[in-house]
Design an enzyme around this catalytic site. Structure first.
Site, PDB file in Angstrom:
ATOM      1  N   GLY A  53       0.753  -1.234  -0.354  1.00  0.00           N
ATOM      2  CA  GLY A  53      -0.018   0.045   0.077  1.00  0.00           C
ATOM      3  C   GLY A  53       0.871   1.244   0.002  1.00  0.00           C
ATOM      4  O   GLY A  53       1.988   1.320   0.416  1.00  0.00           O
ATOM      5  N   GLY A  55       1.600   5.017   1.290  1.00  0.00           N
ATOM      6  CA  GLY A  55       1.810   5.537   2.605  1.00  0.00           C
ATOM      7  C   GLY A  55       3.024   5.122   3.511  1.00  0.00           C
ATOM      8  O   GLY A  55       3.267   5.401   4.773  1.00  0.00           O
ATOM      9  N   HIS A  56       3.774   4.413   2.663  1.00  0.00           N
ATOM     10  CA  HIS A  56       5.067   3.681   3.295  1.00  0.00           C
ATOM     11  C   HIS A  56       6.196   4.284   2.707  1.00  0.00           C
ATOM     12  O   HIS A  56       7.567   3.948   2.930  1.00  0.00           O
ATOM     13  CB  HIS A  56       5.170   2.193   3.209  1.00  0.00           C
ATOM     14  CG  HIS A  56       3.975   1.535   3.845  1.00  0.00           C
ATOM     15  ND1 HIS A  56       3.555   1.590   4.991  1.00  0.00           N
ATOM     16  CD2 HIS A  56       3.227   0.494   3.599  1.00  0.00           C
ATOM     17  CE1 HIS A  56       2.635   0.999   5.456  1.00  0.00           C
ATOM     18  NE2 HIS A  56       2.255   0.123   4.471  1.00  0.00           N
ATOM     19  N   LYS A 104       5.909  -8.557   1.787  1.00  0.00           N
ATOM     20  CA  LYS A 104       5.746  -8.393   3.461  1.00  0.00           C
ATOM     21  C   LYS A 104       4.683  -9.499   3.856  1.00  0.00           C
ATOM     22  O   LYS A 104       3.639  -9.285   3.315  1.00  0.00           O
ATOM     23  CB  LYS A 104       5.288  -7.069   3.822  1.00  0.00           C
ATOM     24  CG  LYS A 104       6.358  -5.949   3.174  1.00  0.00           C
ATOM     25  CD  LYS A 104       6.252  -4.402   3.763  1.00  0.00           C
ATOM     26  CE  LYS A 104       4.643  -4.029   3.479  1.00  0.00           C
ATOM     27  NZ  LYS A 104       4.455  -4.206   1.967  1.00  0.00           N
ATOM     28  N   ASP A 109      -1.546  -8.778   1.661  1.00  0.00           N
ATOM     29  CA  ASP A 109      -0.331  -8.538   0.388  1.00  0.00           C
ATOM     30  C   ASP A 109       0.266 -10.100   0.033  1.00  0.00           C
ATOM     31  O   ASP A 109       0.220 -10.444  -1.250  1.00  0.00           O
ATOM     32  CB  ASP A 109       0.980  -8.250   1.028  1.00  0.00           C
ATOM     33  CG  ASP A 109       0.839  -6.625   1.192  1.00  0.00           C
ATOM     34  OD1 ASP A 109      -0.066  -5.866   0.935  1.00  0.00           O
ATOM     35  OD2 ASP A 109       2.023  -6.140   1.793  1.00  0.00           O
ATOM     36  N   HIS A 217       0.990   0.073   9.548  1.00  0.00           N
ATOM     37  CA  HIS A 217      -0.372   0.734   9.092  1.00  0.00           C
ATOM     38  C   HIS A 217      -1.255   1.367   9.951  1.00  0.00           C
ATOM     39  O   HIS A 217      -2.415   1.253   9.916  1.00  0.00           O
ATOM     40  CB  HIS A 217      -0.934  -0.702   8.565  1.00  0.00           C
ATOM     41  CG  HIS A 217      -0.324  -1.391   7.448  1.00  0.00           C
ATOM     42  ND1 HIS A 217       0.235  -2.611   7.595  1.00  0.00           N
ATOM     43  CD2 HIS A 217      -0.521  -1.097   6.060  1.00  0.00           C
ATOM     44  CE1 HIS A 217       0.725  -2.825   6.544  1.00  0.00           C
ATOM     45  NE2 HIS A 217       0.363  -2.040   5.499  1.00  0.00           N
TER      46      HIS A 217
END
Length: 331
Positions: A53, A55-56, A104, A109, A217
């Site tokens: 996702g 945001g990382h 991950k 995922d 997250h």
């Protein structure tokens, strides 16, 4: 909480457009903007593909380039890329030697990457390495076991260097699997993540509280504890890590202190100093170091400590040249 964005719905797409334009010398969008890949692929080299996702950032898109990934897929904020995106990356990145998927260990995922493998299996040779360095989920018994967090960067760099040297698919998988078993990470946060869609934090803390064992997250940790000095916080992280992995005297290691999005460099280096002293006291030889903001959780005020026990061969692979947006060095 104010954010630099137009709308929550367009934030990821506009951010990815900016990333590709900023680094267009060595990355491009894949077909249909389903992934970001190297501009120049190497024929006959095993393709390394990862993703997760948004945001990382800079993980994973910031690690696409020579010496690391060939392609990275991105989902919405904290949401896995779709099987269609991953299958498209496999089609584009595989130049004939097969693909290694570095995943991950989160349920979404793993499920979507496995579905993509099934979609592409009749045309491509594919193997996987599932990274599971976060010690907290193993203790709580959630989901598939340990989550994959900052240690993913270490796997991508070392396996990426081995792929650059021309190693074949099965050997790259063996390197990644062996390495994964010798990496541990634990994180702490002083505040939650502000989600773009509602601009509210995922959890709130009083001024004298902190969350131990958080995920990337925005998940709260395993315990809410009284805020204390940096020395005490880092010692607790390091004690928990060292108790969870077999450390022999004179072990060689990489020590990685990672910022989760809103922790300034001065605090990260202070944390590294404390972690380094702790490891030295236990006869761990810190051969390599990495300090900075690489695997984030949007704007989380927090950090993680990663210890990777490395062989001489793995240290040499860590030192090998890398040219990506987020990591770049020469021998």
């Amino acid at each position: 909480m104010k954010k630099f964005m137009n709308t929550a719905e367009t934030m990821v797409a506009e951010s990815m457009e900016g990333f590709v334009r900023a680094h267009e010398a060595f990355v491009v969008f894949g077909t249909g903007r389903k992934c970001i890949r190297r501009r120049h692929l190497t024929p006959g080299k095993v393709a390394l593909i990862s993703g997760g996702g948004a945001g990382h950032e800079p993980m994973h898109i910031g690690f696409v380039g020579k010496g690391m990934l060939d392609a990275a897929c991105f989902g919405h904020i904290f949401t896995s890329p779709t099987p269609d995106q991953i299958a498209s990356a496999i089609e584009e990145a595989d130049t004939g030697a097969g693909c290694l998927l570095i995943i991950k260990n989160y349920d979404g995922d793993v499920m979507n990457f496995e579905m993509a493998m099934e979609m592409a299996a009749d045309r491509h040779r594919i193997e996987t390495v599932v990274v599971s360095d976060d010690i907290e989920t193993a203790r709580t018994g959630e989901g598939r076991g340990r989550r994959g967090v900052a240690g993913t960067l270490v796997v991508e760099k070392i396996v990426g260097a081995a792929a650059e040297q021309g190693l074949e698919l099965g050997e790259l998988k063996r390197i990644g699997d062996r390495l994964n078993g010798r990496i541990r990470t634990m994180g702490v946060a002083l505040g939650g993540v502000t989600m773009p869609q509602n601009q509210r934090p995922t959890f709130s803390l009083n001024a004298d509280e902190m969350e131990m064992g958080i995920g990337i997250h925005g998940e709260p940790g395993h315990s809410r504890e009284h805020f204390s000095s940096a020395e005490a916080i880092i010692r607790h992280l390091c004690e928990t890590i060292s108790a969870d992995i077999s450390i022999q005297p004179d072990t060689k290691a990489l020590l990685f202190v990672n910022g989760l999005g809103a922790t300034p460099p001065a605090e990260l280096y202070l944390a590294y100093y404390a972690a380094h002293r702790f490891m030295e006291e236990r006869m761990v030889h810190i051969e390599r170091a990495l300090v900075g903001t690489y695997v984030t959780s949007l704007d989380m005020q927090g950090l993680s400590v990663t210890l990777a026990l490395l062989t001489d061969e793995e240290i040499a692979l860590w030192d090998a040249p890398v040219v990506t947006a987020a990591l770049r060095w020469s021998p």
